[in-house]
Enzyme design. Structure first.
Site: not given
Ligand SMILES: NC(=O)c1ccc[n+]([C@@H]2O[C@H](COP(=O)([O-])OP(=O)(O)OC[C@H]3O[C@@H](n4cnc5c(N)ncnc54)[C@H](OP(=O)(O)O)[C@@H]3O)[C@@H](O)[C@H]2O)c1
Length: 332
Positions: A13, A129, A242
């Site tokens: 992700g 974040c 952000h």
């Molecule tokens: N993006 C940001 O700026 C940010 C900032 C702070 C916190 N966060 C938090 O960090 C977390 C991830 O965010 P992200 O933005 O990186 O999301 P993302 O780009 O959508 O990535 C999601 C990740 O989770 C994995 N995943 C999804 N379903 C799964 C399952 N059933 N089993 C195992 N792995 C699974 C995905 O794997 P696949 O590729 O195999 O689907 C991918 O590696 C969230 O909780 C979000 O709230 C994000």
């Protein structure tokens, strides 16, 4: 030097990818790195320190021998799999909202409350974040004079919603450039050429969950249950980083000059504030950087002890992956 077995849950992700890069960049003492994601990603190979590591499917048996598990796959995955990691004696550093407000789970921004890391019972939570970026700037002021009230409006990038958010903004831009219809699948409305004052779900009090995270997490991290926070969170058509317009009211007066001095000594924060030379922080500039940036520092004309400023930070790095790795560094 002791080396640690580290796992990244959600390794494919937006945040998980950055965690891998940051572990390498900061030379975190990794013995073995395990990359975990959904079954969809099995077979992918991702680079780490000159090698390639195969992505494995996350299961409850994934954590044997793991010392530190960095979770970044959403709250439901954390709720389902973090207990298995703790059971296997790993310390979980969780990026999701699953455990942040749990009394037994420290919620840590290393520049603000590093000491709380020690209080963990197997899980340490990484804050939201937008809250992290705000608190890196509030902390040096708060240490000079208690902050009574914060009014904050966020300008949150598409990547704050993960890889799907980034892809949607990019594909809308490509469709526009090609003269094609613009598809809306992931965000509630077209993001290109627009602003969406709606991040996460609306609560009964008319605030969104993202906004209430800023209220509640700020109180917990600052250890001040009485600090008042009034947030409005807005999604903007920026790819990454952000921005936040912040107004504070303090118990003692903090002049803009004093604020500039306090900000400039604070860890993880740089001042960019020279209006005559058109110098102020912007998301394009903050992208890929570890520090947060503060500018537009000025007195609030409507309130004796009020101050306005503008803070920008890369939310995938400081707002998520970097903060998590810094917590891991505190831990070891
Ligand atoms: N993006 C940001 O700026 C940010 C900032 C702070 C916190 N966060 C938090 O960090 C977390 C991830 O965010 P992200 O933005 O990186 O999301 P993302 O780009 O959508 O990535 C999601 C990740 O989770 C994995 N995943 C999804 N379903 C799964 C399952 N059933 N089993 C195992 N792995 C699974 C995905 O794997 P696949 O590729 O195999 O689907 C991918 O590696 C969230 O909780 C979000 O709230 C994000």
């Amino acid at each position: 030097m002791k080396l640690y077995n580290v796992a990244i849950v959600g390794a494919t992700g937006a945040v998980g990818e950055e965690m891998r890069l940051i572990l390498e960049e900061r030379n975190f003492p990794v013995a073995n790195l395990k990359l975990l994601a959904s079954a969809r990603s099995v077979g992918k190979r991702l680079p780490f320190k000159g090698d390639e590591i195969a992505v494995e499917e996350l299961t409850k048996d994934s954590f044997a021998g793991v010392d530190i598990a960095l979770f970044s796959a959403g709250a439901s995955i954390s709720r389902e799999f973090a207990p298995a990691a703790v059971e296997a004696s790993a310390v979980v550093i969780d990026n999701s909202s699953a455990f942040r407000m749990d009394d037994n789970v420290p919620l840590v921004v290393p520049e603000v409350n590093p000491g709380d890391v020690k209080k963990h019972n197997g899980v340490i939570a990484n804050p939201n974040c937008t809250t992290i970026i705000m608190l890196v700037a509030l902390k040096p002021l708060y240490d000079y004079s208690r902050i009574k009230r914060v009014v904050v409006s966020s300008y949150q990038s598409a990547s704050g919603a993960g890889a799907k958010g980034m892809n949607e903004l990019l594909s809308q831009a490509k469709s526009f450039a090609a003269g094609n219809d613009i598809n809306v699948e992931f965000f509630a409305y077209q993001l290109l050429f627009n602003l969406i004052p709606h991040i996460d779900v609306f609560q009964e009090n008319a605030y969104t969950r993202e906004e209430m995270k800023m209220v509640n997490e700020t109180r917990k991290i600052m250890g001040d249950p009485d600090i008042m926070v009034s947030p409005t969170c807005v999604r903007v058509p920026v790819m990454r980083a952000h921005s936040e317009s912040i107004n504070i009211e303090t118990e003692e007066k903090i002049t803009p000059e004093k604020a500039r001095e306090l900000f400039s000594k604070a860890p993880g924060l740089q001042v960019i504030d020279d209006p005559a030379l058109k110098k102020y922080p912007m998301p394009l500039f903050a992208t890929g950087q570890d520090d947060c940036f503060v500018g537009r520092i000025r007195k609030d004309l409507s309130c004796e002890n009020g101050l306005n400023f503008w803070v920008v930070g890369d939310q995938i790095r400081k707002g998520a992956a970097l903060n998590a790795v810094q917590i891991a560094e505190e831990l070891v």
